[in-house]
Write a protein that holds these residues in place. Structure first.
Motif, PDB file in Angstrom:
ATOM      1  N   ILE A  98      28.149 132.696  21.637  1.00 12.58           N
ATOM      2  CA  ILE A  98      27.465 133.193  20.440  1.00 12.58           C
ATOM      3  C   ILE A  98      28.292 132.808  19.214  1.00 12.58           C
ATOM      4  N   MET A  99      29.604 133.002  19.302  1.00 14.47           N
ATOM      5  CA  MET A  99      30.502 132.652  18.189  1.00 14.47           C
ATOM      6  C   MET A  99      30.519 131.128  18.094  1.00 14.47           C
ATOM      7  N   THR A 100      30.119 130.618  16.945  1.00 10.48           N
ATOM      8  CA  THR A 100      29.933 129.173  16.804  1.00 10.48           C
ATOM      9  C   THR A 100      30.795 128.615  15.685  1.00 10.48           C
ATOM     10  N   LEU A 101      31.452 127.531  15.986  1.00  6.44           N
ATOM     11  CA  LEU A 101      32.296 126.831  15.019  1.00  6.44           C
ATOM     12  C   LEU A 101      31.447 126.438  13.807  1.00  6.44           C
ATOM     13  N   SER A 102      31.974 126.684  12.600  1.00 10.12           N
ATOM     14  CA  SER A 102      31.167 126.408  11.405  1.00 10.12           C
ATOM     15  C   SER A 102      30.768 124.939  11.298  1.00 10.12           C
ATOM     16  N   ASP A 103      31.648 124.030  11.737  1.00 10.22           N
ATOM     17  CA  ASP A 103      31.324 122.596  11.685  1.00 10.22           C
ATOM     18  C   ASP A 103      30.008 122.267  12.370  1.00 10.22           C
ATOM     19  N   VAL A 104      29.782 122.910  13.519  1.00  8.66           N
ATOM     20  CA  VAL A 104      28.570 122.640  14.294  1.00  8.66           C
ATOM     21  C   VAL A 104      27.337 123.015  13.481  1.00  8.66           C
ATOM     22  N   LEU A 105      27.414 124.169  12.806  1.00 11.58           N
ATOM     23  CA  LEU A 105      26.260 124.655  12.055  1.00 11.58           C
ATOM     24  C   LEU A 105      26.148 123.993  10.686  1.00 11.58           C
ATOM     25  N   LYS A 106      27.249 123.401  10.241  1.00 10.35           N
ATOM     26  CA  LYS A 106      27.203 122.567   9.034  1.00 10.35           C
ATOM     27  C   LYS A 106      26.387 121.314   9.365  1.00 10.35           C
ATOM     28  N   THR A 107      26.698 120.722  10.513  1.00  9.61           N
ATOM     29  CA  THR A 107      25.988 119.504  10.924  1.00  9.61           C
ATOM     30  C   THR A 107      24.502 119.765  11.145  1.00  9.61           C
ATOM     31  N   MET A 155      23.241 133.796   8.076  1.00  4.17           N
ATOM     32  CA  MET A 155      24.125 133.857   9.238  1.00  4.17           C
ATOM     33  C   MET A 155      25.243 134.874   9.016  1.00  4.17           C
ATOM     34  N   PHE A 156      25.580 135.591  10.081  1.00  9.89           N
ATOM     35  CA  PHE A 156      26.739 136.481  10.052  1.00  9.89           C
ATOM     36  C   PHE A 156      27.986 135.615  10.163  1.00  9.89           C
ATOM     37  N   GLU A 157      28.926 135.834   9.261  1.00  9.41           N
ATOM     38  CA  GLU A 157      30.131 135.018   9.233  1.00  9.41           C
ATOM     39  C   GLU A 157      31.308 135.809   9.811  1.00  9.41           C
ATOM     40  N   SER A 158      32.220 135.085  10.466  1.00  6.24           N
ATOM     41  CA  SER A 158      33.453 135.731  10.921  1.00  6.24           C
ATOM     42  C   SER A 158      34.530 134.661  10.974  1.00  6.24           C
ATOM     43  N   SER A 159      35.740 135.020  11.380  1.00  2.00           N
ATOM     44  CA  SER A 159      36.734 133.971  11.559  1.00  2.00           C
ATOM     45  C   SER A 159      37.398 134.130  12.908  1.00  2.00           C
ATOM     46  N   ILE A 160      37.782 132.993  13.473  1.00  2.00           N
ATOM     47  CA  ILE A 160      38.275 132.952  14.845  1.00  2.00           C
ATOM     48  C   ILE A 160      39.789 132.817  14.824  1.00  2.00           C
ATOM     49  N   GLY A 161      40.466 133.629  15.616  1.00  2.00           N
ATOM     50  CA  GLY A 161      41.918 133.544  15.704  1.00  2.00           C
ATOM     51  C   GLY A 161      42.580 134.335  14.589  1.00  2.00           C
ATOM     52  N   PRO A 162      43.907 134.509  14.695  1.00  2.00           N
ATOM     53  CA  PRO A 162      44.609 135.416  13.785  1.00  2.00           C
ATOM     54  C   PRO A 162      44.873 134.855  12.393  1.00  2.00           C
ATOM     55  N   THR A 163      44.779 133.543  12.222  1.00  2.00           N
ATOM     56  CA  THR A 163      45.167 132.994  10.918  1.00  2.00           C
ATOM     57  C   THR A 163      44.004 132.962   9.942  1.00  2.00           C
ATOM     58  N   ILE A 176      40.001 129.252  11.146  1.00  2.00           N
ATOM     59  CA  ILE A 176      38.837 128.689  11.837  1.00  2.00           C
ATOM     60  C   ILE A 176      37.636 129.562  11.513  1.00  2.00           C
ATOM     61  N   LYS A 177      36.675 128.984  10.789  1.00  2.00           N
ATOM     62  CA  LYS A 177      35.518 129.752  10.372  1.00  2.00           C
ATOM     63  C   LYS A 177      34.458 129.686  11.464  1.00  2.00           C
ATOM     64  N   GLY A 178      33.820 130.800  11.724  1.00  2.00           N
ATOM     65  CA  GLY A 178      32.762 130.824  12.723  1.00  2.00           C
ATOM     66  C   GLY A 178      31.571 131.613  12.226  1.00  2.00           C
TER      67      GLY A 178
END
Lengths: 658, 658
Positions: A77-86, A207-215, A218-220
């Motif tokens: 469900i959590m999707t890398l922003s690049d994929v949805l940019k494309t 789209m609901f936005e979140s970020s992946i990992g602690p830093t 990585i936008k998702g």
């Protein structure tokens, strides 16, 4: 699959309020976090709702995935922003919203305009003494389901303004944000909840936005559809299918859309379960091997030209005829319309309230070849529940271009193709000295030219040095010594192509709700005694076991019968509460439980039990083993109730209180 | 459910690399967004993986939900922050992380300390000439699965330091962030990837955050477990169950944890499918009606006192004995341990590599009465795959307190209880004039006092005006004219209690991966010929249909057989690729397909087909209808392969190339 009994007769007019009260009372679904006040557009499914949904999914999986040997996927469900940019979602998956200038409340701009203008038109009709509901159903009516509820006042409008409003409503989906803003100003549209002005429309990504990992680097996004999870895995899917098309991938899962202000129950929600099929097909051959099985299915069609002429008259036609007449673009699309029809009617959707509406040219994405929505009629109007689009090669092409990964089918040609083509041959050793570090870029620039451009370049350089413009805008001078452009013969043994994608996409929550409207009715004797005539194969619970009293004598036989049914995979429920038998059956009619088993003293003495059918309230009697066997056959669909009545005599003892 | 053939014999040592290569090659799963470079901790399941997962879920639903008449739920993933604030997740669902001071890379603090100290101990052992693997398995070993992989160097350490390291590792779960920081400084622990120093540990919440709606004012998190969705719906569930306990709710769905730096394949991921049961029970009666069915199940137990004494020796014991000896706290908990055991072994987990480990006192949440993890042994060590905790009344109590909604069971007492209690009776008419707008607050403050406090107040006010401190800190003077405190007789006819919750919680991805390790082996003849001996009931595809060549004569019979199998709900796959029969069978051994059907010219002439069993590579022959009927019985588990061999003679024709 058939309903368990004869067709129900509903003596009472449909009431959404009565149905919704039933669905809440029996915990089919409820607002999420209800004890915390809830959140709009989020719903939890309770025991009967989630069992019904699970059964619909199970049937869907058998009907589509197993029956058609589709390749099932389960992607994140959590999707890398690049994929949805494309895919275009980051830029285009938006709605226009406006803010109330005083309260800051947020409204969806198109719904606001729609709601207010429709209310004014309704008021006009009232003032002219016309009944609003007497008007023929229009496309604008169809959309009422999603507009803001606005109270109307009986005020007559000038004829010209009525025409203008109607014209605006007909093309409400086509306006840009700026145009919506202008409409709001021109027609003095205020927030109907407060009477305040609203600001300029601004774009809001759904789209609901979140970020992946602690830093946080990585936008998702939470996926707005499952489809991209198929496309990014295309190369592996193709390999799994031995490199051949056609084949289909399928996925059932949760998706998310952060709707601006959802108000239409399960029809417009922020989190929902979808089932999506991506069928990959040779663009030159969209025939379907099993088309014969679908060609005689008779469906209601609403083609685009009918809509364009301002009508909504349905055409009843077989799938075969629709494809032959090119109303439906190709066999594969037609085949899926037929399969969708069979799926929906099998789970209990009324065929008379099901239509396939073709997208109008301006509704469709520019790359789509054809698109049909399966729309189901309910108290919310005609609601899109399944989309079925031919998306051409769009998705695979954009992901391939962005990632540099080939997403193509390679097919051995039956015999090689011999073709002549204009080709450039480069004098490599001149490029380095002439262009230095840009040599590679210039070479790539030349190689990227198509035949026509090469031919032009050939003629230009024959006349002297010619500037070549690269994709990045830089220009380099090309002279005739650098390359030879000539016609060459090529022999091709492999055809390489990007498959087209035909996508049936199911909104399960909308189907779920529409189905409940279609199977809901009330007993003639009492409009408060609701019944859900769900087909037994998808009913949440198949059999209710009712001991006539709480006498302990009944416990062993209750356990024995429920164990036998469970062993056959049939979900059953014991109701040994203190309520009367009649109350207990009424409660389970509301749950859509098709069969009821009554255990009384005759059971203990003679080993007989009675079997009650939900829709008819018929009661039959038989030995425990006989009745259990009949229930198993009924649920598995190998017999119907008429057949069951032949195997079990009517019960003539004390009657149920129906 | 049984495996389809005799027990496999693996002649080759297990290789995780070989298994993972197979799983990727056959697209069981892959990194999500692989063509975009992937993201750690996110995986997509391909066709065999998602079919296997769907079959495990289907079996789980039958084994738990249908068999035990549990109430299924399907609640939202997007969760209101208030709900997770109440449950404690917003404040406590955190890990400590440190940053590399130069690169900014983020590491999980406890994993860093663990990894570095273990590497030093390993180096010490090497320097002393001991084999690291010869040491008895310890709890610290068990945790290796999650630590950072750190290369060791053979350097001997002082004996005292070895002891100190071992002591630190034994309690690695117990350190606060500050303590971890101190350990890092004291023991000069650097980032092993870069050799740089790391900063102070900071807390990182593992929940993915987002916001709901367009204004950004409603904060939401992706749920880290499905459990809270059960608890907030408790009142509706209880009503659905006619107001009675015990009963259970169950939910299967996606959950999310934003792990700091996941590195252990499917064992530690950021998005995963869970199946959770919440069983609500009377705190005074944790017996279970079906305990008899579980009491003779023999399981491997690792109780807390054994661990406390520094050992990991397993005790083989029946569930009945474990409950009788109070090793397992109560019957309901014991019953679920037995049911978990039956579920896991039925889907193919090796019973010898399954144990139940009890949580140590300091591992358990303060409110928990008892907790056991079903741990499965794999190449990652013993990994927790199912947690089974008695969570007492904690969750329902905190949600009830926060929302003011009663989440209790009301039970009619068999006979009324008569009791005396100190009670305050208020002179209401004096409160308004005396306390003005605070009258209600003061009254509530008095009413909130318990018996002991009331008794003290009675004595205090007898001596003169007494200050009363409210919950908000304000004080008011109370005088004896305001109230009368006396002992009163109460008659109670209803008992009201908050049920306790026993929670079996399944991590399906971990079970999925462990299972694949347990069923994987290679043919004796060739270690590159992998086989997955999945039980046929959960194998992704049950039957492979293999026409011996691409001759068109075979097409009708291929269609006929696959249609017959699909009609029986049995998923099958046709492999008519150009690969040799042997290659095609080898490919399907890797997919875990238990049965293969070969179609050759004898089929066209005599209507016979051969049936191949995956584990033994036995081949039998029969008429199409006979073989199809045998496959259906095998998949449904009504017969085993020995039985099948009685019904179908051995095939003595040309042999498969195994």
């Amino acid at each position: 699959m058939t309903t368990s009994g004869p067709v129900k007769k509903d003596a009472h007019p449909f009431s959404r309020e009565a149905l919704e009260a039933l669905l809440t009372r029996r915990f089919f679904y409820t607002r999420a976090f209800e004890i915390y006040g809830g959140v709009a557009g989020l719903y939890d499914y309770g025991p009967p709702g989630s069992a019904l949904q699970a059964n619909i999914i199970d049937f869907w999986r058998k009907h589509f995935i197993i029956e058609e040997e589709m390749l099932e996927l389960d992607t994140t469900i959590m999707t890398l922003s690049d994929v949805l940019k494309t895919s275009g979602h980051v830029d285009k998956f938006t709605d226009w919203m406006v803010r109330d200038t005083k309260t800051g409340d947020v409204l969806r701009a198109d719904h606001l305009v729609e709601g207010v203008l429709e209310a004014r038109l309704k008021g006009d009709k009232e003032a002219r003494g016309l009944k609003a509901s007497a008007a023929p159903e229009s496309d604008a009516d169809k959309k009422k389901k999603r507009k803001k509820d606005v109270k109307s006042a009986a005020v007559q409008l000038p004829d010209a303004l009525v025409a203008q409003y109607e014209s605006i409503l007909a093309q409400i989906d086509n306006y840009t944000g700026a145009q919506l803003g202008e409409l709001i100003r021109t027609h003095a549209i205020l927030n109907p909840d407060t009477g305040n002005e609203v600001g300029e429309p601004v774009e809001f990504n759904l789209m609901f936005e979140s970020s992946i990992g602690p830093t946080g680097q990585i936008k998702g996004y939470l996926r707005p559809e499952t489809a991209q999870g198929h496309f990014v895995n295309f190369a592996r899917l193709l390999e799994f299918n031995y490199g051949r098309v056609p084949f289909a991938s399928a996925q059932i899962g949760r998706s998310f859309r952060n709707e601006i202000s959802p108000r239409a129950g399960l029809i417009r929600v922020r989190e929902f379960t979808m089932a999506e099929i991506e069928h990959y097909v040779d663009p030159l051959n969209k025939r379907h091997a099993r088309f014969d099985e679908a060609k005689d299915i008779l469906v209601n069609l609403l083609p685009k030209d009918v809509q364009a002429s301002g009508h909504t008259t349905l055409t009843k036609m077989t799938i075969g005829e629709a494809v032959a007449k090119k109303i439906v673009d190709n066999e594969t699309l037609g085949y899926f319309l037929g399969r969708i029809y069979l799926f929906l009617t099998a789970i209990g959707i009324d065929p008379a309230r099901l239509r396939f509406r073709q997208h109008m040219q301006n509704e469709m994405a520019h790359y789509a070849a054809d698109c049909w929505d399966a729309e189901i009629q309910s108290s919310y109007g005609w609601v899109e529940c399944v989309g079925c689009a031919d998306r051409s090669a769009y998705d695979l092409s954009v992901h391939s271009k962005r990632t540099g990964q080939k997403l193509v089918v390679r097919q051995a040609l039956p015999e090689p193709i011999v073709a002549e083509r204009w080709t450039a041959e480069i004098e490599k050793k001149l490029f380095g000295p002439r262009f230095k570090k840009d040599a590679k870029a210039v070479e790539d620039g030349i190689m990227a030219l198509d035949e026509q451009q090469l031919l032009k370049l050939k003629m230009d350089i024959a006349n002297g040095p010619t500037p070549l413009k690269l994709a990045d805008g830089r220009e380099f001078e090309i002279t005739s010594d650098l390359l030879t452009i000539s016609k060459r013969v090529f022999k091709e043994t492999v055809r390489e192509f990007t498959p087209n994608v035909i996508e049936p996409s199911f909104g399960l929550g909308r189907i779920f709700y529409s189905l409940l409207e279609h199977v809901f009715w009330s007993r003639e004797s009492d409009e408060n005694r609701g019944v859900l005539s769900l087909p037994s194969a998808i009913a949440p619970i198949k059999a209710l076991i009712v001991p006539i009293s709480s006498n302990e004598q009944f416990t062993p036989v209750v356990r024995q019968i429920s164990a036998q049914l469970r062993k056959a995979g049939i979900s059953c429920r014991v109701d040994d509460s203190n309520a009367s038998i009649g109350k207990r059956y009424a409660r389970n009619d509301e749950l859509g439980t098709p069969f009821g088993i009554t255990i009384d003293f005759a059971t203990v003495q003679n080993g007989t039990i009675t079997l009650r059918e939900r829709d008819t309230t018929d009661q039959r009697i038989g030995k425990i083993e006989q009745v259990v066997a009949v229930i198993i056959d009924l649920v598995e669909g190998t017999i119907d109730w008429t057949e069951a009545c032949k195997r079990l005599p009517a019960y003539t003892g004390v009657q149920d209180v129906d």
